[in-house]
Design an enzyme around this catalytic site. Structure first.
Site, short mmCIF file in Angstrom:
data_model
loop_
_atom_site.label_atom_id
_atom_site.label_comp_id
_atom_site.label_asym_id
_atom_site.label_seq_id
_atom_site.Cartn_x
_atom_site.Cartn_y
_atom_site.Cartn_z
N THR A 49 0.83 -1.22 0.00
CA THR A 49 0.00 0.00 0.00
C THR A 49 0.86 1.27 0.00
OG1 THR A 49 -0.24 0.01 2.41
CG2 THR A 49 -1.94 -1.14 1.16
N ASN A 50 2.02 1.19 0.62
CA ASN A 50 2.92 2.36 0.57
C ASN A 50 3.50 2.54 -0.83
OD1 ASN A 50 3.30 3.79 3.28
ND2 ASN A 50 3.33 1.62 3.85
N ASN A 97 13.28 4.42 5.20
CA ASN A 97 12.34 3.38 5.65
C ASN A 97 11.13 4.07 6.27
OD1 ASN A 97 11.45 0.71 6.48
ND2 ASN A 97 12.03 1.29 8.55
N HIS A 115 8.33 3.49 9.20
CA HIS A 115 8.03 2.66 10.38
C HIS A 115 6.73 3.15 11.00
CE1 HIS A 115 8.74 0.09 13.79
NE2 HIS A 115 8.36 1.11 14.55
C1 GRF Z 1 3.69 -0.56 6.84
O1 GRF Z 1 2.96 -0.48 8.03
C2 GRF Z 1 5.06 0.00 7.04
O2 GRF Z 1 5.08 1.05 7.94
C3 GRF Z 1 5.80 -1.17 7.60
O3 GRF Z 1 5.29 -2.29 6.91
C4 GRF Z 1 3.98 -2.01 6.45
C5 GRF Z 1 3.98 -2.22 4.97
O4 GRF Z 1 2.72 -2.13 4.40
N1 GRF Z 1 7.22 -0.96 7.55
P1 GRF Z 1 2.54 -2.11 2.83
O5 GRF Z 1 3.23 -3.35 2.26
O6 GRF Z 1 3.13 -0.84 2.28
O7 GRF Z 1 1.05 -2.18 2.60
#
Ligand code: GRF
Length: 207
Positions: free
Chosen positions: A13-14, A108, A110
């Protein structure tokens, strides 16, 4: 063009937030050169492919050891001449070799307000569980530069949300992602791509 590599292991999702920010014109002159995953079944790879982005998988079974796999990832990213490595839900801890190979060029995201609820063992829902158990009333997410120590590099951006009485680990995760992560990750990439920040004595400053 500012070339980024997005490293993923999960739902992506990111990654999607970064793709959207490029498509809607917020991230100008930023190009996702490749999406790298350590897991061949990561849904993030589907998101990348749907947008026509090059993907590459480094599964452990293809290599003799974790170290050899990491070296292969480093060589691959060097070949691609990447300006910034973005860890977006990438579930491997990077070695000193990796961090040194891309000095101040790895960020990164977090899902907590560092220095709380971070470091080894704090990932995924575990972070939000610890937040709920502690009783804090505010949580959030942090984008930081990656150093050898987990979640301890210079902080670029943070933002917060309230923890409500009826929040669960999942509702908190969703709230932190939607309201914070998907905003601050593209914002941090933008600041770096536009050369608007510098690191001095371990602290990120605007220039
Ligand atoms: C997110 O909560 C990010 O902060 C963490 O892992 C998760 C990844 O989610 N490091 P996605 O794969 O981007 O949906």
């Amino acid at each position: 063009m500012f070339k980024i590599a997005v490293l993923v292991s999960g739902s992506g999702t990111n990654l999607k937030a970064i793709i959207d920010s490029i498509e809607n014109g917020y991230l100008k002159n930023v190009f996702i050169e490749t999406v790298v995953s350590n897991k061949k079944d990561a849904f993030a790879l589907e998101i990348a492919k749907k947008s026509g982005i090059n993907t590459k998988v480094f599964s452990l079974e293809e290599f003799e050891s974790k170290e050899k796999r990491e070296q292969a990832i480093i060589s691959y990213l060097k070949e691609k001449d990447i300006d910034l490595v973005v860890l977006a839900g990438f579930m491997l801890i990077l070695s000193k070799d990796f961090v040194d190979a891309f000095k101040d060029k790895i960020i990164n995201i977090h899902p907590s307000l560092i220095p709380s609820f971070c470091g080894e063992g704090f990932y995924g829902l575990k972070v939000h569980k610890a937040v709920l158990e502690s009783g804090v009333k505010i949580t959030g997410a942090t984008v930081h530069f990656v150093t050898e120590e987990a979640d301890a590099g210079p902080i670029i951006l943070q933002d917060s949300v309230f923890v409500d009485d009826d929040d669960t680990e999942k509702s908190l995760q969703k709230k932190v992602m939607q309201k914070v992560e998907w905003q601050i990750l593209p914002q941090a990439i933008n600041l770096i791509a536009k050369n608007k920040i510098t690191i001095k004595d371990g602290i990120v400053r605007r220039i």
